[in-house]
Design an enzyme around this catalytic site. Structure first.
Site, short mmCIF file in Angstrom:
data_model
loop_
_atom_site.label_atom_id
_atom_site.label_comp_id
_atom_site.label_asym_id
_atom_site.label_seq_id
_atom_site.Cartn_x
_atom_site.Cartn_y
_atom_site.Cartn_z
N GLU A 434 3.78 -2.49 5.98
CA GLU A 434 2.79 -1.41 6.18
C GLU A 434 1.41 -2.00 5.87
O GLU A 434 0.87 -1.81 4.81
CB GLU A 434 3.09 -0.18 5.31
CG GLU A 434 3.48 -0.47 3.88
CD GLU A 434 3.60 0.82 3.06
OE1 GLU A 434 2.98 1.83 3.42
OE2 GLU A 434 4.30 0.80 2.04
N GLU A 443 -6.87 -4.39 8.52
CA GLU A 443 -6.49 -4.94 7.22
C GLU A 443 -5.69 -6.24 7.40
O GLU A 443 -4.97 -6.67 6.51
CB GLU A 443 -5.73 -3.89 6.39
CG GLU A 443 -6.66 -2.73 6.01
CD GLU A 443 -6.04 -1.68 5.09
OE1 GLU A 443 -4.91 -1.88 4.62
OE2 GLU A 443 -6.70 -0.65 4.84
#
Lengths: 637, 637
Positions: A434, A443
């Site tokens: 995740e 990210e």
């Protein structure tokens, strides 16, 4: 207090008396002029009888004037100075009609904003609310005539926009919207919702009378107010004006208070979003910075997101064929050969799941649950670089995951390593991560997953399978104006992306897909991959509008038909782990209906970091924002 | 909540359980180690069972260790990281004994402070409290022996000071003072009160047992705590440690809560000071900036100050000889000649008072009262440059001061002019002003009063008659450390003076007089006057200390024997209009007992502004602070 209610006094000999009387009726503040409307010279009501705490309950009203006349300009300057002097927080200024008067008024307002920010020791300048009607007055009057209405429905917004552009979207400039008639077309309403409305003005004559003789609002008004409350997250006030037409002035207040208690005003968002509406946040960089325990804790409570993950893992485990080997077990005769055989099939038989970036273990829990449901036995490697999170994983392994022996459905190994540099003992059947941000890849999920190439096979299933970023141009005075304030801590606020729970904004066009990453085959070494991207997107505006930047979203295929999305048209309801991301333009620009807005966006990969650069190509070319990632770059280390 | 009370747990298997138990007893927080004291490797209690809101109620305790050993250094670094991770706000570190260990610990703390301030997006680093005993442990144990105690009473303070100097008086570094025995000499206690104490540690064995078997503290402890509470303005916590010796642990808490309800904890300061303790404020510049109505309002409520003014005006009016003319009235025969004579004596007879810088009129009121009391008739000119204050003066003139006709004791004329440029119609008998700042002349009273030379005579009485500034060197981590925070808005915080209600500070020596201004004869034109000043002051320290700058005060002779003063030894009780002023030194320096501290201070007058420059000459010469008034200058326009 959210959604205060004020009353507008048009003519009062004694402000203090008038204020106290309306407070007694239950109103939270009054709107009143500082000078008698018929007085030409500046002789204000004195503050002698107004206590310090009462002054914050006074909004100073400045009626419509022609600012072509020098006298009117001096008058409003005196009013500003005096309001500042007595500590008034808010000025309500009726918007003038012609262009020159607008220009002069804008100059005066601008000078107020600028002079006050010089003296950082002084009281702040009051907020300035520009009063504009939702429906142009011309249209309103034309109802009473039979001739063709020659109405420009953009007129109010254009006047406001003119003042806003000249004050450069100042954070102290607001809209006071007069709800004067049935709503206009939905798109124009939406455009208003991208403006910093702080007051909704309601005339007593806009109220209907119900069977008990009390004032009520029509359904159309109610729906407008409901939408307004949602888009402004309750950060606005009502102002009632006009004569009492329904027995007592407090009945209008009581009716609005009644509305406030109904589900019209209910905001069903998660408590984790509350208070974050339109608040700009610097994006997390979980690769560079270790996340705090509290951050993990908040994200772990997103049930929707983890339900989707559990479903995806379940489906993927069902697919992994190793478990079909269970049946072979029945044909083994001797005990010794059976032990050997068991060892042998334990190795083959176990599916191996690697949770990369395990944090405090929510995906480990979900993988164990999915294994149980799909009747599989799974060896889970929980790989996490944050040594502090490892403490929690170790405890959970002992307490919940059966320690060394494991549970009936699987066993967990805790690995304190950066997934990109881990020398894994075996190959994974399933990799679960995740690592997505508000803009999908921001990210550095692609770079992290590239790093696991030496412990996967071509058959390894990756969850998520793929993801895409989306963007659309936005008009939002609220978002953009915060950058002016931010400047004090961030010298280059326009070269940064901000995570924000967007509310007070108008999407100029539908979001379009930008960059996509697919992880079907992870076996290629990183040096054979290219995660840099570039795309030119063309959008088209429906109305006259101002573009303050663009908003980014993402969607993601976890596995098969299981998706996560924060794109408005497809978003998972009640999922709160991701807010959108806002990329500003340093210079906002006006757009005409059907104008093309062309934006070029690149994703750049360097040795040490990844960054975005963004440029407007049309209607007016802009600078390249965040050139070379000088200001906002996402560290790889 | 002010003055919270915690309990120190020395050894707990389950922090969450222990925390809940002590919260149930009524404590507000616990102090506990993160690892079992006998564990050498870093295996902390996990945060799994500690809810988000509970973590702020946990202070992490780090017992005394020898930081010469690398292992202990890594251990404390792990503790810092983990505490940061789980969101702990405060660390309590027992101060090590030897110099090298102190140095190593200081480095570790410093690195924590620095690394955390880089990531402005992250949680702030925890506060670090250094635990030191009030009485050295050696002295404590020597009580039990008969040999001569070889005790260094400065030892604790010197250890703390060493860490503080290395961390450059960091705003997140605090003292946790162990109140372990009867207080030491008063001067050393005072020195502690200049340190940022946030915890007072009390052992259960320090409590006496009263007749009902409950724990109580001795009078000496009580007085120490009273002083501590005053100097810290209630911004500290108690931590109880040690075994239960009095029936139940909650009895200690109950006793402290009892003390909190007594007048030991009462702070009799005005509500206008509350919350301003040790808060640095930029000085007002009333000459350059118009004051706000609310600022006037607050200052007008200072009864002590205005009582003194009324008394001084009364005495001055008594002195003015014109009023002795009343008696002549009796000898006038004819009506016409009497009218003429009346006109004539009205002119001579009236004393003329000019209130220069009248604001919203408090000194006008006092002058009228004084006229009434002294049975005089006075014509008052209220001269004020702030056009907004004139609005109030006009209203007061009509409502309270009899308008054009005036009252039986006088009449008021409102003049909207800068006193320096006013073409006055007559000469004044009495000039009254309130132009003084915290440092006496720092709001440019001398320059303003020089400007009235053409409407005074040699006989004109000026209230105030004279005033002097005072200064003394100060040790105050609290004041100085705020400049590090301030740096973000003020790039040169060390070249500025700050108005501040000083509490958490130690005055190194008694204040000495600096600059004096006397206004006996105001008739000299401004170009014949020189308001620049320079002085070199020599102070002497009693103890080892650190000098963080100096604090300035003023006193003032209003008239005759009527004074105003904020100098500690002579200050008017309950007067709150002026806080002292703090001038920092960029580089604080250590001082030995009997060391001379030589400070040079100048008041410089330019064409556009007035400014101070300050320099340390001894023990170590400093830079000239605020050279050429580049950062802090007081505008003349």
């Amino acid at each position: 207090m959210k959604v205060a209610i004020g009353y507008q006094v048009h003519n009062s000999e004694n402000i203090a008396l008038s204020l106290r009387q309306h407070l007694d009726n239950g109103y939270n503040f009054i709107v009143a002029p500082l000078v008698h409307p018929r007085v030409k010279k500046f002789v204000p009501y004195s503050d002698v009888f107004l206590g310090g705490s009462e002054r914050s309950k006074l909004v100073v009203y400045i009626p419509k004037r022609d600012y072509n006349l020098k006298n009117n300009c001096s008058l409003i300057e005196s009013e500003f100075n005096y309001a500042n002097h007595i500590g008034v927080n808010t000025m309500l200024i009726d918007c003038p009609d012609n262009r020159v008067a607008l220009k002069n008024l804008s100059d005066i307002i601008n000078r107020q904003f600028v002079s006050s920010s010089e003296h950082f020791n002084e009281h702040q300048a009051p907020s300035v609310c520009i009063k504009v009607p939702l429906i142009p007055y011309k249209s309103y009057s034309s109802k009473w005539r039979d001739d063709e209405p020659d109405v420009d429905y953009d007129e109010s917004w254009e006047k406001w926009n003119f003042i806003r552009m000249i004050t450069q979207s100042h954070p102290k400039l607001f809209v006071a919207l007069e709800l004067n008639g049935d709503p206009i077309d939905p798109e124009r309403i939406e455009r208003w919702f991208g403006e910093p409305i702080v007051m909704a003005l309601l005339s007593t004559s806009s109220f209907l009378t119900n069977s008990s003789k009390y004032p009520v609002l029509s359904k159309a008004y109610q729906q407008l107010i409901q939408k307004l409350n949602f888009k402004l997250a309750g950060n606005f006030s009502f102002v009632i004006n006009g004569n009492n037409l329904h027995g007592h002035l407090k009945h209008y207040l009581q009716y609005i208070n009644h509305l406030k208690s109904t589900d019209l005003f209910e905001d069903k968002i998660s408590k984790f979003c509350l208070g974050y509406e339109d608040v700009l946040q610097i994006p997390l960089q979980p690769l560079k910075d270790n996340l705090d325990s509290l951050v993990y804790e908040v994200f772990e409570t997103d049930d929707i997101k983890y339900q989707q993950y559990e479903l995806a893992i379940y489906k993927a485990m069902k697919k992994i064929d190793k478990t079909d080997m269970y049946v072979i077990l029945l044909f083994i005769p001797s005990f010794l050969s059976m032990i050997n055989f068991l060892n042998c099939i334990t190795n083959r038989f176990n599916s191996v799941a690697m949770v990369v970036g395990a944090g405090r273990g929510p995906l480990v829990e979900k993988a164990l649950k999915a294994a149980e449901q799909s009747k599989k036995y799974v060896t889970i490697y929980a790989v996490e670089k944050n040594v502090n999170a490892i403490v929690t994983l170790d405890v959970l392994r002992d307490l919940r995951w059966g320690g060394n022996a494991g549970l009936s459905n699987g066993v967990v190994q805790i690995i304190n390593e950066d997934m990109r540099y881990w020398a894994a003992p075996r190959k994974a059947d399933l990799v679960i991560s995740e690592l997505l941000g508000s803009f999908g890849d921001n990210e550095l999920s692609p770079e992290c997953l590239d790093g696991i190439w030496n412990y996967v096979t071509k058959e390894t299933i990756n969850i998520p399978r793929s993801y895409s970023s989306y963007m659309c141009p936005v008009q939002s005075h609220k978002l953009y104006s915060q950058l002016l304030i931010d400047k004090k801590i961030n010298n280059n606020p326009y070269d940064y992306g901000y995570v924000v729970h967007v509310r007070n904004a108008y999407l100029i066009d539908d979001p379009q897909k930008v960059f996509t990453f697919v992880h079907d085959d992870l076996t290629k070494p990183p040096n054979e991959r290219d995660n840099s991207r570039a795309k030119t997107m063309t959008f088209r505006s429906k109305l006259k509008t101002v573009c303050h930047g663009f908003v980014g979203y993402f969607d993601c295929c976890l596995y098969d038909d299981i998706y996560l999305s924060i794109v408005p048209s497809t978003q998972n309801a009640n999922m709160f782990s991701w807010f959108p991301i806002y990329f500003p333009f340093q210079v906002p620009f006006n757009v005409d209906p059907n104008d093309e807005i062309v934006i070029h966006l690149t994703r750049n990969v360097g040795n040490n970091s990844v960054w975005y650069e963004w440029t407007v190509q049309q209607p007016t070319p802009s600078k390249i924002h965040n050139l070379k990632g000088k200001h906002y770059s996402i560290s790889l280390h």
